[in-house]
Design an enzyme around this catalytic site. Structure first.
Site, PDB file in Angstrom:
ATOM      1  N   LYS A  29      29.939  26.363 -12.653  1.00 49.17           N
ATOM      2  CA  LYS A  29      28.576  26.475 -13.187  1.00 49.17           C
ATOM      3  C   LYS A  29      28.231  27.917 -13.543  1.00 49.17           C
ATOM      4  O   LYS A  29      27.702  28.178 -14.609  1.00 49.17           O
ATOM      5  CB  LYS A  29      27.546  25.963 -12.160  1.00 49.17           C
ATOM      6  CG  LYS A  29      27.697  24.513 -11.761  1.00 49.17           C
ATOM      7  CD  LYS A  29      26.591  24.081 -10.810  1.00 49.17           C
ATOM      8  CE  LYS A  29      26.591  24.795  -9.484  1.00 49.17           C
ATOM      9  NZ  LYS A  29      27.661  24.421  -8.561  1.00 49.17           N
TER      10      LYS A  29
ATOM     11  N   ARG B 171      18.547  21.447  -6.014  1.00 47.99           N
ATOM     12  CA  ARG B 171      19.655  20.871  -5.257  1.00 47.99           C
ATOM     13  C   ARG B 171      19.206  19.773  -4.332  1.00 47.99           C
ATOM     14  O   ARG B 171      20.038  19.151  -3.670  1.00 47.99           O
ATOM     15  CB  ARG B 171      20.291  21.966  -4.401  1.00 47.99           C
ATOM     16  CG  ARG B 171      21.470  22.678  -5.025  1.00 47.99           C
ATOM     17  CD  ARG B 171      21.910  23.758  -4.054  1.00 47.99           C
ATOM     18  NE  ARG B 171      23.304  24.045  -4.145  1.00 47.99           N
ATOM     19  CZ  ARG B 171      23.819  25.109  -4.770  1.00 47.99           C
ATOM     20  NH1 ARG B 171      23.029  25.940  -5.404  1.00 47.99           N
ATOM     21  NH2 ARG B 171      25.098  25.316  -4.769  1.00 47.99           N
TER      22      ARG B 171
ATOM     23  N   ARG C 111      38.843  31.719  -4.833  1.00 46.60           N
ATOM     24  CA  ARG C 111      37.709  32.634  -5.064  1.00 46.60           C
ATOM     25  C   ARG C 111      37.366  33.381  -3.775  1.00 46.60           C
ATOM     26  O   ARG C 111      37.069  34.573  -3.793  1.00 46.60           O
ATOM     27  CB  ARG C 111      36.484  31.844  -5.547  1.00 46.60           C
ATOM     28  CG  ARG C 111      35.267  32.723  -5.806  1.00 46.60           C
ATOM     29  CD  ARG C 111      34.135  31.955  -6.446  1.00 46.60           C
ATOM     30  NE  ARG C 111      33.452  31.084  -5.491  1.00 46.60           N
ATOM     31  CZ  ARG C 111      32.440  30.278  -5.814  1.00 46.60           C
ATOM     32  NH1 ARG C 111      32.034  30.185  -7.063  1.00 46.60           N
ATOM     33  NH2 ARG C 111      31.863  29.541  -4.902  1.00 46.60           N
TER      34      ARG C 111
ATOM     35  N   ARG D 235      30.260  22.136   2.286  1.00 45.50           N
ATOM     36  CA  ARG D 235      29.382  22.274   1.106  1.00 45.50           C
ATOM     37  C   ARG D 235      29.531  21.089   0.173  1.00 45.50           C
ATOM     38  O   ARG D 235      28.563  20.624  -0.435  1.00 45.50           O
ATOM     39  CB  ARG D 235      29.687  23.579   0.374  1.00 45.50           C
ATOM     40  CG  ARG D 235      28.968  24.771   1.012  1.00 45.50           C
ATOM     41  CD  ARG D 235      29.616  26.087   0.696  1.00 45.50           C
ATOM     42  NE  ARG D 235      29.742  26.381  -0.704  1.00 45.50           N
ATOM     43  CZ  ARG D 235      30.705  27.153  -1.221  1.00 45.50           C
ATOM     44  NH1 ARG D 235      31.633  27.680  -0.439  1.00 45.50           N
ATOM     45  NH2 ARG D 235      30.745  27.380  -2.498  1.00 45.50           N
TER      46      ARG D 235
HETATM   47  P1  ADP Z   1      28.206  26.956  -4.943  1.00 47.02           P
HETATM   48  O1  ADP Z   1      27.501  26.088  -5.937  1.00 47.02           O
HETATM   49  O2  ADP Z   1      29.559  27.373  -5.411  1.00 47.02           O
HETATM   50  O3  ADP Z   1      28.216  26.401  -3.560  1.00 47.02           O
HETATM   51  P2  ADP Z   1      26.073  28.962  -5.092  1.00 47.02           P
HETATM   52  O4  ADP Z   1      26.380  30.381  -5.340  1.00 47.02           O
HETATM   53  O5  ADP Z   1      25.328  28.230  -6.136  1.00 47.02           O
HETATM   54  O6  ADP Z   1      27.471  28.318  -4.779  1.00 47.02           O
HETATM   55  O7  ADP Z   1      25.278  28.822  -3.714  1.00 47.02           O
HETATM   56  C1  ADP Z   1      25.747  29.398  -2.517  1.00 47.02           C
HETATM   57  C2  ADP Z   1      24.820  29.024  -1.343  1.00 47.02           C
HETATM   58  O8  ADP Z   1      23.494  29.500  -1.608  1.00 47.02           O
HETATM   59  C3  ADP Z   1      24.646  27.521  -1.082  1.00 47.02           C
HETATM   60  O9  ADP Z   1      25.699  26.962  -0.322  1.00 47.02           O
HETATM   61  C4  ADP Z   1      23.300  27.534  -0.335  1.00 47.02           C
HETATM   62  O10 ADP Z   1      23.435  27.951   0.999  1.00 47.02           O
HETATM   63  C5  ADP Z   1      22.512  28.602  -1.069  1.00 47.02           C
HETATM   64  N1  ADP Z   1      21.736  28.009  -2.196  1.00 47.02           N
HETATM   65  C6  ADP Z   1      21.925  28.234  -3.516  1.00 47.02           C
HETATM   66  N2  ADP Z   1      21.056  27.521  -4.258  1.00 47.02           N
HETATM   67  C7  ADP Z   1      20.304  26.804  -3.379  1.00 47.02           C
HETATM   68  C8  ADP Z   1      19.251  25.869  -3.500  1.00 47.02           C
HETATM   69  N3  ADP Z   1      18.786  25.492  -4.702  1.00 47.02           N
HETATM   70  N4  ADP Z   1      18.714  25.347  -2.379  1.00 47.02           N
HETATM   71  C9  ADP Z   1      19.146  25.707  -1.168  1.00 47.02           C
HETATM   72  N5  ADP Z   1      20.154  26.567  -0.969  1.00 47.02           N
HETATM   73  C10 ADP Z   1      20.726  27.126  -2.051  1.00 47.02           C
END
Ligand code: ADP
Length: 201
Positions: A26, A101, A140, A157
């Site tokens: 993404k 999310r 990564r 996750r």
């Molecule tokens: P990925 O999609 O690869 O898991 P991100 O960089 O998008 O990684 O997100 C990393 C972490 O940041 C998530 O596992 C969560 O803990 C937090 N996070 C990101 N976006 C949200 C969200 N919309 N709501 C809650 N936590 C979030």
């Protein structure tokens, strides 16, 4: 190339979400697409990580969840996005990566967009295979030293994603907003497919 003309050329979609499981690519695609569309790519993960690095109050809080592969509480995330969407550069459009999310976040985003007098144009879904994704993330983690990219946290996750985030696709599907793209192709090909999906091809 399709050069046929249509009476009303479609207005370029500019209020977008990109969704898909962790490791779907993404972030990579969001940056490319946003640049082409001259809109900001807004990644909640990146904003949290910047706060973690800056050791802000938000960062300290977010880190305690992120390191376990849990979501940061909705109220915290929603406030952060509301403030980001209020900034000048987001008024003409945005590409949200990693938000919403949860169903609570979908509702919060609906409220924010209503306040701004606008709606979403499309939800881009990157479709990938889970095992492939675990491999990408482990890699990564080694390269970027992301503390949430260990195999155990990655598996967690992915579980959290399928429990809490995958159901959102149905919600947006019912609104006829979802455009699916194969996320397993080469990076440039995925970008091309996303561009085509946005153009309605
Ligand atoms: P990925 O999609 O690869 O898991 P991100 O960089 O998008 O990684 O997100 C990393 C972490 O940041 C998530 O596992 C969560 O803990 C937090 N996070 C990101 N976006 C949200 C969200 N919309 N709501 C809650 N936590 C979030």
């Amino acid at each position: 190339m399709n050069t046929s003309t249509s009476a009303a050329s479609p207005v370029q979609a500019r209020r977008l979400l990109i969704v898909g499981p962790p490791g779907a690519g993404k972030g990579t695609q969001a940056v490319r697409l946003a640049e082409e569309l001259s809109i900001p790519a807004i990644s909640t993960g990146d904003i949290f990580r910047a706060n973690v690095s800056g050791e802000t109050e938000l960062g300290v809080l977010a880190k305690s969840y992120m390191d376990k592969g849990e979501y940061v509480p909705d109220s915290v995330t929603n406030d952060m996005v509301r403030s980001r969407l209020g900034e000048a550069d987001a008024q003409d459009g945005f590409l949200l990566d990693g938000y919403p999310r949860t169903l609570d976040q979908v509702e919060a985003l609906d409220g924010m967009l209503t306040e701004l007098g606008t709606t979403l144009d499309a939800v881009l879904l990157l479709v990938v295979e889970t095992e492939e994704v675990v491999g990408r993330l482990v890699e990564r983690g080694k390269q970027q030293g992301r503390s949430d990219d260990t195999e155990e946290t990655i598996r967690h996750r992915l579980e959290v994603y399928s429990e809490q985030t995958a159901p959102l696709i149905d919600v947006y599907e019912k609104r006829d907003l979802v455009r699916r793209v194969d996320g397993m192709a080469a990076i440039d090909d995925v970008t091309t497919s996303l561009r085509e999906a946005l153009a309605g091809r």
